[in-house]
Scaffold this motif. Structure first.
Motif, PDB file in Angstrom:
ATOM      1  N   ALA A 272       0.911  -1.161  -0.222  1.00  0.00           N
ATOM      2  CA  ALA A 272       0.041  -0.493   0.357  1.00  0.00           C
ATOM      3  C   ALA A 272       0.982   1.383   0.086  1.00  0.00           C
ATOM      4  O   ALA A 272       0.726   1.778  -0.618  1.00  0.00           O
ATOM      5  N   VAL A 273       1.870   1.085   0.810  1.00  0.00           N
ATOM      6  CA  VAL A 273       2.403   2.556   0.912  1.00  0.00           C
ATOM      7  C   VAL A 273       3.396   2.867  -0.423  1.00  0.00           C
ATOM      8  O   VAL A 273       3.840   3.923  -1.021  1.00  0.00           O
ATOM      9  N   ILE A 274       4.133   1.298  -1.090  1.00  0.00           N
ATOM     10  CA  ILE A 274       4.935   1.767  -2.261  1.00  0.00           C
ATOM     11  C   ILE A 274       3.630   2.016  -3.736  1.00  0.00           C
ATOM     12  O   ILE A 274       3.682   3.206  -4.075  1.00  0.00           O
ATOM     13  N   GLY A 275       2.206   2.174  -3.005  1.00  0.00           N
ATOM     14  CA  GLY A 275       1.525   2.927  -4.392  1.00  0.00           C
ATOM     15  C   GLY A 275       0.666   3.130  -3.946  1.00  0.00           C
ATOM     16  O   GLY A 275      -0.337   4.488  -4.775  1.00  0.00           O
ATOM     17  N   GLY A 276       1.038   4.617  -3.000  1.00  0.00           N
ATOM     18  CA  GLY A 276       1.047   5.544  -2.682  1.00  0.00           C
ATOM     19  C   GLY A 276       0.332   5.800  -1.183  1.00  0.00           C
ATOM     20  O   GLY A 276      -0.180   7.031  -1.341  1.00  0.00           O
ATOM     21  N   THR A 277      -0.328   4.859  -0.565  1.00  0.00           N
ATOM     22  CA  THR A 277      -1.106   5.313   0.070  1.00  0.00           C
ATOM     23  C   THR A 277      -0.039   5.937   1.608  1.00  0.00           C
ATOM     24  O   THR A 277       1.140   5.271   1.699  1.00  0.00           O
ATOM     25  N   LEU A 278      -0.753   6.786   2.339  1.00  0.00           N
ATOM     26  CA  LEU A 278      -0.027   7.479   2.886  1.00  0.00           C
ATOM     27  C   LEU A 278      -0.907   7.011   4.740  1.00  0.00           C
ATOM     28  O   LEU A 278      -1.547   6.406   5.120  1.00  0.00           O
TER      29      LEU A 278
END
Lengths: 340, 349
Positions: A272-278
């Protein structure tokens, strides 16, 4: 024109853009380097989905929870519990496969509801609640059965091994045989979950309230949203998705054992983080998380194709990537802050 | 009388102590010889209590480090278990698996602890300087740490043959208490002196409550947050050294497994808010001992290691729920209602 493009590519959209580009760069470089070993075959690409179907479902659920500024680190254990419960019900109790599947999904929802209640109505930090959930589900897995149970149920195996051939694409072997690439039902399940989650987040009232709660809980309250109820629903949904991911996982592994899916929650968070979720909430989307999962899968298959690299390189490579993305995110956040 | 009770219940460590006490009392009922301490043939004290304190040493050390980084940045360091593995890998790699050490023992241990401190400093850099949420920042080392440890050991479990390697994790000859206890006590005393005798403890609290405001009154909040994470790394290093010495080998996949979770729970059980600010080192120590006491007593009741987490989770949820504000409000409302109805009855009389 340029301005609208720039606004579209600004901040978090840009991160998604970077993620997608990175995936293609990784995959194409894999195709070039391992051309002779057949990295470019469509089946290799589809294998990314087959081996990561469970992770895609789990990452979708994780993304939704992260958008509300919460976190759920219990999903790895819930997946293990689901697999074990499925195997135990079918093998030791001789229950019907479909009934067992329904039961584990209900168990997942109940598990999520309890966690959601503790988070939203008792105001305990989600990290602590789901940490306890992690312990609880892992322990329950051992209580159900300390030994590994292999699934031999015919209905279940027929679902698990049902190859779905993809028409229109085919490769021809050296002997002149035409082979269609295939996927398993778990992939269809994962894609369906992804599409439904995308539609819910983007086009429904519930989806918009999730972003509102994560963006700023106080203003969401002042807007008249029932913040507690929304959080409860999100955790219940995530419990359901974790159980569903467990089902997809069981389709792949055809069995349950205590150590299954250990640390899986961190893979989902990393995707999720690599996908841009903060993690601060309010920002993120499931498409990014899909690409996060795909990047992880690509790194894994590159390391497998390479042959001499050991498995721990996967961990180090993913951590390095995670690091780059996190630093990128922080740079964008600081630029945004300054421009304000 | 009731005001006195109120005073006692308001004392910060009241609830954590009650929990520990409850766990111990349950034990005393189940196993009457629970508090017995005797001396075995080697002249070492043993008994349930000694065992609990001995086994909880690593957790106490980790909890001390975790407490300060929770206090300063409202964030948890989830990399401590992996950092423990890195420490062990560095130390064992330097010492070698031969019949004699490749280099002086103290130097290898120092190198291991230095590596851990460097890991902590990296976390601190990401959290303090790059302003990344602590959980995400430490997720990097959580993922990479065991990979790096395996890289150092070449994926093998390295066994140390030299006998005195075991001293740190078991007992020194002629000393009646296990060594880890002394290490844990030393770490806790040093930390609390550092926090209480200098203004550092107050700085950490003020940064944890409001980093911006602290910066405005002239505190270097970046430096303070950085230091707390480096300190947390140092603590993981010490805990890692003890853990490797206990099993006189390094197994990168299993050393410190799930320890980060236990350390965070210890901090939460100690009555510390995970939202940063005011903290209590003593609370975390009590929390760590409670967790270990719970584990030891469940083992003695015949619960297997795999099933242990279930009971741990239930107890933790009960304790944390009891400490939550919402629950206290709920109890207050009930007691208020009771008072009102009670007063009403008096009037009618």
């Amino acid at each position: 024109m340029i301005k609208s493009l720039r606004s579209k590519l600004s901040g978090n959209n840009f991160l998604l853009f970077v993620t997608i580009i990175l995936f293609f760069v990784l995959y194409i470089s894999g195709m070039v380097i391992f051309q002779d070993k057949g990295f470019g075959k469509p089946q290799v690409f589809l294998n990314l989905f087959i081996s990561n179907a469970g992770l895609i479902i789990a990452a979708v659920g994780m993304t939704i929870v992260l958008i509300t500024a919460g976190i759920d680190i219990s999903i790895g254990s819930v997946i293990a519990m689901t697999c074990m419960l499925l195997a135990w019900m079918m093998e030791k109790k001789g229950m019907d496969a479909w009934l067992s599947i329904v039961i584990v999904l209900v168990v997942g929802v109940v598990f999520g509801l309890v966690q959601g209640f503790l988070v939203s109505y008792l105001n305990i930090q989600p990290f602590i609640v789901t940490l306890a959930g992690l312990f609880f589900a892992r322990g329950m897995t051992a209580i159900i059965s300390a030994e590994m149970i292999t699934i031999t149920n015919k209905t279940f195996l027929s679902i698990a091994n049902a190859k779905i051939y993809i028409p229109f694409i085919s490769t021809v072997t050296k002997k002149g045989k035409v082979i269609h690439p295939y996927i398993y039902p778990s992939v269809i399940l994962a894609i369906a979950v992804l599409i439904i989650a995308f539609v819910i987040l983007k086009y429904t009232k519930f989806g918009r309230s999730i972003y509102a709660v994560g963006g700023n809980e106080q203003s969401a309250l002042l807007m008249g949203l029932n913040v507690r109820r929304i959080k409860l629903k999100v955790y219940a949904l995530n419990g359901f998705l974790a159980a569903l991911a467990g089902f997809a996982f069981a389709l792949n592994s055809c069995g349950g054992f205590v150590e299954q899916a250990r640390g899986f929650e961190m893979d989902a968070i990393a995707s999720a983080v690599i996908g841009g979720t903060l993690l601060t909430g309010g920002v993120g989307n499931v498409i990014g998380s899909l690409f996060g999962v795909m990047i992880k899968g690509t790194i894994e298959s590159i390391i497998t194709f390479q042959g001499t690299l050991s498995s721990w390189w996967t961990k180090i490579a993913i951590a390095a990537l995670l690091c780059i993305f996190i630093i990128l995110q922080s740079i964008f956040a600081s630029i945004k802050r300054k421009s304000k | 009388m009731s005001s006195q009770i109120k005073k006692i219940t308001k004392y910060r460590l009241f609830w954590p102590l009650v929990c520990l006490f409850a766990v111990l009392v349950v034990n005393l009922i189940r196993t009457p010889d629970f508090f017995n301490i005797s001396i075995n043939s080697n002249g070492v004290l043993y008994g349930y209590l000694i065992d609990i304190i001995n086994r909880s040493s690593e957790l106490i050390i980790l909890a001390a480090g975790m407490t300060v980084c929770v206090a300063s940045s409202a964030g948890t360091d989830i990399s401590v278990g992996s950092v423990m593995a890195v420490t062990g890998a560095v130390t064992c790699f330097l010492l070698g698996t031969g019949d004699a050490y490749n280099m002086p023992y103290a130097l290898a241990v120092l190198a291991g602890i230095l590596a851990a401190t460097a890991c902590g400093a990296w976390n601190g850099f990401l959290v303090a300087k790059m302003k990344i949420q602590p959980m995400v920042a430490t997720l990097i080392l959580f993922t990479a740490g065991r990979g790096i440890a395996q890289l150092i050991t070449g994926g093998n479990i390295l066994y140390i043959k030299v006998k005195n390697f075991k001293y740190l994790g078991s007992v020194l000859p002629g000393v009646p208490l296990p060594t880890p206890i002394f290490v844990a006590v030393a770490v806790v005393i040093l930390t609390s002196v550092l926090l209480k005798k200098s203004a550092l403890g107050m700085y950490i609290q003020s940064v944890g409550i409001n980093a911006k405001a602290s910066r405005l009154i002239g505190l270097n909040s970046t430096l303070i947050i950085f230091l707390t994470y480096a300190f947390c790394g140092l603590c993981s290093g010490i805990a890692g050294t003890i853990a490797t010495s206990r099993i006189y080998s390094i197994d990168a996949n299993n050393v410190g497994l799930n320890m980060e979770m236990d350390a965070i729970l210890a901090v939460a059980l100690g009555g510390n808010s995970l939202a940063g600010g005011k903290f209590s080192l003593a609370g975390s120590v009590i929390g760590a001992i409670t967790i270990q006491a719970l584990s030891t007593s469940l083992y003695s009741m015949g619960v297997s290691a795999d099933q242990l987490p279930v009971y741990k989770a239930i107890v933790v949820i009960i304790i944390v729920s009891l400490q939550s504000k919402e629950f206290k409000k709920f109890v207050k409302n009930i007691s208020l209602k009771l008072k009102i109805t009670g007063a009403g009855e008096k009037v009618t009389q």
